[in-house]
Design an enzyme around this catalytic site. Structure first.
Site, PDB file in Angstrom:
ATOM      1  N   CYS A 199       0.866  -1.184   0.000  1.00  0.00           N
ATOM      2  CA  CYS A 199       0.000   0.000   0.000  1.00  0.00           C
ATOM      3  C   CYS A 199       0.899   1.228   0.000  1.00  0.00           C
ATOM      4  O   CYS A 199       1.722   1.399   0.893  1.00  0.00           O
ATOM      5  CB  CYS A 199      -0.878  -0.014   1.250  1.00  0.00           C
ATOM      6  SG  CYS A 199      -1.638   1.564   1.631  1.00  0.00           S
ATOM      7  N   CYS A 228      -3.331   7.523  -1.863  1.00  0.00           N
ATOM      8  CA  CYS A 228      -4.634   7.633  -2.549  1.00  0.00           C
ATOM      9  C   CYS A 228      -5.707   8.228  -1.660  1.00  0.00           C
ATOM     10  O   CYS A 228      -6.612   8.903  -2.151  1.00  0.00           O
ATOM     11  CB  CYS A 228      -5.114   6.275  -3.026  1.00  0.00           C
ATOM     12  SG  CYS A 228      -3.814   5.125  -3.369  1.00  0.00           S
ATOM     13  N   THR A 287      -4.095   5.099   7.201  1.00  0.00           N
ATOM     14  CA  THR A 287      -3.069   4.686   6.252  1.00  0.00           C
ATOM     15  C   THR A 287      -2.063   5.807   6.012  1.00  0.00           C
ATOM     16  O   THR A 287      -2.453   6.922   5.667  1.00  0.00           O
ATOM     17  CB  THR A 287      -3.735   4.285   4.925  1.00  0.00           C
ATOM     18  OG1 THR A 287      -4.604   3.188   5.175  1.00  0.00           O
ATOM     19  CG2 THR A 287      -2.723   3.883   3.883  1.00  0.00           C
ATOM     20  N   GLU A 300      -0.231   1.924   9.169  1.00  0.00           N
ATOM     21  CA  GLU A 300      -1.537   2.348   9.697  1.00  0.00           C
ATOM     22  C   GLU A 300      -1.315   2.881  11.115  1.00  0.00           C
ATOM     23  O   GLU A 300      -0.519   2.314  11.866  1.00  0.00           O
ATOM     24  CB  GLU A 300      -2.526   1.167   9.773  1.00  0.00           C
ATOM     25  CG  GLU A 300      -2.645   0.336   8.516  1.00  0.00           C
ATOM     26  CD  GLU A 300      -3.342   1.022   7.359  1.00  0.00           C
ATOM     27  OE1 GLU A 300      -4.170   1.916   7.616  1.00  0.00           O
ATOM     28  OE2 GLU A 300      -3.053   0.666   6.197  1.00  0.00           O
ATOM     29  N   HIS A 337     -12.547   5.839  -3.325  1.00  0.00           N
ATOM     30  CA  HIS A 337     -11.543   4.992  -2.692  1.00  0.00           C
ATOM     31  C   HIS A 337     -11.734   3.530  -3.072  1.00  0.00           C
ATOM     32  O   HIS A 337     -10.774   2.760  -3.112  1.00  0.00           O
ATOM     33  CB  HIS A 337     -11.530   5.189  -1.178  1.00  0.00           C
ATOM     34  CG  HIS A 337     -10.216   4.818  -0.575  1.00  0.00           C
ATOM     35  ND1 HIS A 337      -9.014   5.212  -1.122  1.00  0.00           N
ATOM     36  CD2 HIS A 337      -9.889   4.039   0.488  1.00  0.00           C
ATOM     37  CE1 HIS A 337      -8.016   4.714  -0.404  1.00  0.00           C
ATOM     38  NE2 HIS A 337      -8.526   3.984   0.567  1.00  0.00           N
ATOM     39  N   TYR A 394      -8.754   0.777  -5.266  1.00  0.00           N
ATOM     40  CA  TYR A 394      -8.231  -0.552  -4.951  1.00  0.00           C
ATOM     41  C   TYR A 394      -7.704  -1.305  -6.164  1.00  0.00           C
ATOM     42  O   TYR A 394      -7.391  -2.493  -6.085  1.00  0.00           O
ATOM     43  CB  TYR A 394      -9.251  -1.338  -4.116  1.00  0.00           C
ATOM     44  CG  TYR A 394      -9.045  -1.027  -2.646  1.00  0.00           C
ATOM     45  CD1 TYR A 394      -9.138   0.286  -2.196  1.00  0.00           C
ATOM     46  CD2 TYR A 394      -8.687  -1.997  -1.732  1.00  0.00           C
ATOM     47  CE1 TYR A 394      -8.888   0.603  -0.872  1.00  0.00           C
ATOM     48  CE2 TYR A 394      -8.441  -1.690  -0.406  1.00  0.00           C
ATOM     49  CZ  TYR A 394      -8.545  -0.391   0.016  1.00  0.00           C
ATOM     50  OH  TYR A 394      -8.287  -0.074   1.329  1.00  0.00           O
ATOM     51  N   CYS A 422      -4.967  -0.764  -6.792  1.00  0.00           N
ATOM     52  CA  CYS A 422      -3.646  -1.018  -6.187  1.00  0.00           C
ATOM     53  C   CYS A 422      -3.449  -2.505  -5.925  1.00  0.00           C
ATOM     54  O   CYS A 422      -2.342  -3.027  -6.041  1.00  0.00           O
ATOM     55  CB  CYS A 422      -3.495  -0.233  -4.889  1.00  0.00           C
ATOM     56  SG  CYS A 422      -4.634  -0.737  -3.573  1.00  0.00           S
ATOM     57  N   GLU A 450      -6.522  -5.366   4.593  1.00  0.00           N
ATOM     58  CA  GLU A 450      -6.905  -4.060   4.053  1.00  0.00           C
ATOM     59  C   GLU A 450      -7.862  -4.217   2.868  1.00  0.00           C
ATOM     60  O   GLU A 450      -8.756  -3.398   2.667  1.00  0.00           O
ATOM     61  CB  GLU A 450      -5.660  -3.276   3.639  1.00  0.00           C
ATOM     62  CG  GLU A 450      -5.947  -1.817   3.352  1.00  0.00           C
ATOM     63  CD  GLU A 450      -4.678  -1.026   3.064  1.00  0.00           C
ATOM     64  OE1 GLU A 450      -3.854  -1.519   2.270  1.00  0.00           O
ATOM     65  OE2 GLU A 450      -4.513   0.053   3.633  1.00  0.00           O
TER      66      GLU A 450
HETATM   67 FE1  SF4 Z   1      -3.212   1.892   0.069  1.00  0.00          FE
HETATM   68 FE2  SF4 Z   1      -4.550   0.903  -2.003  1.00  0.00          FE
HETATM   69 FE3  SF4 Z   1      -5.789   2.464  -0.180  1.00  0.00          FE
HETATM   70 FE4  SF4 Z   1      -4.007   3.460  -1.926  1.00  0.00          FE
HETATM   71  S1  SF4 Z   1      -6.012   2.537  -2.395  1.00  0.00           S
HETATM   72  S2  SF4 Z   1      -4.144   3.920   0.229  1.00  0.00           S
HETATM   73  S3  SF4 Z   1      -2.515   1.819  -2.051  1.00  0.00           S
HETATM   74  S4  SF4 Z   1      -4.925   0.430   0.129  1.00  0.00           S
HETATM   75 FE    FE Z   2      -6.698   1.601   2.242  1.00  0.00          FE
END
Ligand code: SF4
Ligand code: FE
Length: 483
Positions: free
Chosen positions: A101, A105, A192, A258, A293, A297, A299, A447
């Site tokens: 992570c 974001c 985060t 976190e 958000h 993800y 990500c 997460e």
């Molecule tokens: Fe972390 Fe993914 Fe959330 Fe971005 S979207 S803060 S990389 S968990």
């Molecule tokens: Fe997150």
């Protein structure tokens, strides 16, 4: 724009009140447990450095709609469907680059949600939040700052609303109004990248009623403002990082972060307040932030790339890669990973322009996307562990490998196919361990389940956004039932 090094230097100037393992942390930048997480945020600057990564210029940078200057995409307000699509792609690239992570974001999603909701509040209530917000945004863009987007409150008894809790601080709220600002008290959980951020942007965590108006607040503060206390969250195997990068950490470069964040009577000047008692917009801000958000993800598809690659390497190093069942498992992993990515892209392609001018993703598909993410990484991790074998849970340490008496046994008995150094096999199995049950699993699994809202939150939104009447009409028409 800042370089990665300038970002890290800027973090040295931050004076967080931060605690870890029962002790206050003075030098957070050079703390070996924090540094991999900070490196991860630094990657969001690094990949935007055109001279070093010209291939990512389009993804990592954008043109500010306020100033016309080139800015980091994480500070950008989406001006088109193309911006939304690039955001999804950027998340995947960074997830694959860091295997973790990368934390930036949440702030981007908070800025975008506030760019719309401050506008909408002004239209209804005649307030002046949007202008205030845009001034703040310009500062964030000009300085290329990392913002922590803080939404989740402690919530106490979940069956009670904020104003009904026995302890009024279980949701962040205003405790005093002054001529020049407000004083807030409470907490934000699971934050985060909190101590890798320059700014913290707070938002309500749920829809509110009139009785809850003390809780219907949104504001931004420098993250090291006096009275904000950070308590670092633990991850499985986190202390493996304490010796610095080593074989046992699996991901030797990056990690997540976190924190629990406490607001102990913190003053917020009016120019940093973006919602104050407009309880009728609390739910809207939550929904818009959450849609963004949930898109973010993508990500996890990037981290999925890393895990699929590690599984394939493990199979090759062990001589199993040509077995048909291994090939099938790798294909299943790719299918799951690309399904997640497809949904993130779909909600971007189906995005639309809101009244403020900001582009918002399609909420239904954003929620479908995140609901997939609550399941598929677990399936991918199961397949990765299947392919990797039991060694990921039994392997001796790097110190044993290097021990003068026993090191030779490990080198001899952990040897796989000819031509592959035993250390490479250990490294890749440690990476699988990291992502499926070590510190990386905090990012890749837990997460995925709860970040951007737990699965039930997505189910509720999917139910609300779906047009079942339209589907019934399709069915009626085809089988000859009168509407
Ligand atoms: Fe972390 Fe993914 Fe959330 Fe971005 S979207 S803060 S990389 S968990
Ligand atoms: Fe997150």
């Amino acid at each position: 724009m800042k370089t990665a090094q300038e970002y890290i230097d800027s973090m040295r100037k931050m004076r967080f009140e931060l605690y870890m393992f029962g002790e206050q942390v003075a030098d957070h930048v050079d703390n070996p447990l924090i540094r991999p997480a900070m490196n991860c945020v630094a990657a969001t600057y690094e990949l935007a450095e055109e001279t070093r990564f010209p291939q990512y210029r389009e993804l990592m940078t954008a043109t500010s709609h306020l100033t016309g200057k080139k800015i980091n995409r994480f500070c950008h307000i989406h001006q088109s469907v193309d911006d939304l699509v690039k955001k999804s792609r950027m998340g995947r690239v960074l997830g694959a680059h860091t295997g973790s992570c990368f934390q930036r974001c949440v702030g981007m999603d908070a800025l975008n949600a506030l760019s719309m909701v401050t506008y909408d509040i002004d239209v209804k209530h005649g307030t002046g939040y949007n202008e205030r917000f845009l001034k703040y945004l310009r500062y964030v863009q000009d300085e290329d700052l990392v913002c922590d987007g803080a939404m989740t409150d402690a919530k106490g008894d979940r069956s009670l609303r904020p104003s009904q809790q026995a302890d009024p601080d279980l949701y962040l709220h205003v405790v005093e109004e002054k001529p020049d600002g407000i004083v807030v008290r409470g907490n934000k959980m699971h934050q985060t990248g909190a101590v890798n951020a320059h700014e913290i942007i707070c938002m309500p965590t749920r829809a509110m009623l009139e009785d809850d108006q003390d809780y219907a607040i949104s504001f931004a503060l420098p993250a090291d403002t006096q009275g904000i206390v950070y308590i670092y969250g633990r991850q499985p195997g986190d202390t493996r990082k304490i010796d610095g990068p080593n074989l046992d950490t699996g991901n030797i470069l990056y990690g997540g972060q976190e924190c629990m964040v406490v607001f102990d009577d913190v003053f917020v000047p009016w120019e940093r307040v973006f919602m104050y008692r407009e309880y009728d917009f609390a739910g809207d801000l939550v929904e818009k932030f959450s849609s963004y958000h949930r898109q973010s993800y993508a990500c996890k598809s990037g981290i999925g790339d890393v895990l699929i690659g590690a599984s394939q390497l493990a199979a090759e190093y062990q001589g199993t890669s040509k077995a048909s069942h291994i090939r099938e498992k790798i294909l299943d992993m790719i299918h799951l990973n690309e399904t997640m990515m497809s949904c993130s892209l779909a909600c971007a392609y189906e995005g639309h322009r809101e009244a403020s001018g900001t582009y918002l993703v399609d909420a239904l598909r954003a929620n479908v996307s995140k609901l997939n993410v609550t399941r598929f990484p677990y399936d991918i991790a199961r397949l990765a562990q299947d392919i990797a074998g039991g060694l990921i849970a039994t392997m001796p340490s790097e110190k044993d490998l290097k021990h003068p008496r026993i090191g030779k046994y490990i080198a001899k008995y952990l040897k796989g196919v000819e031509g592959v150094p035993v250390e490479d096999r250990i490294r890749v199995l440690r990476l699988v361990e990291n992502l499926t049950m070590g510190s990386g699993a905090a990012c890749y699994l837990a997460e995925s389940m709860h970040g951007a809202g737990s699965p039930m939150a997505q189910r509720i939104m999917i139910g609300r956004q779906s047009d079942v009447e339209r589907m019934k009409n399709s069915a009626r028409r085809l089988c000859g039932i009168e509407p």
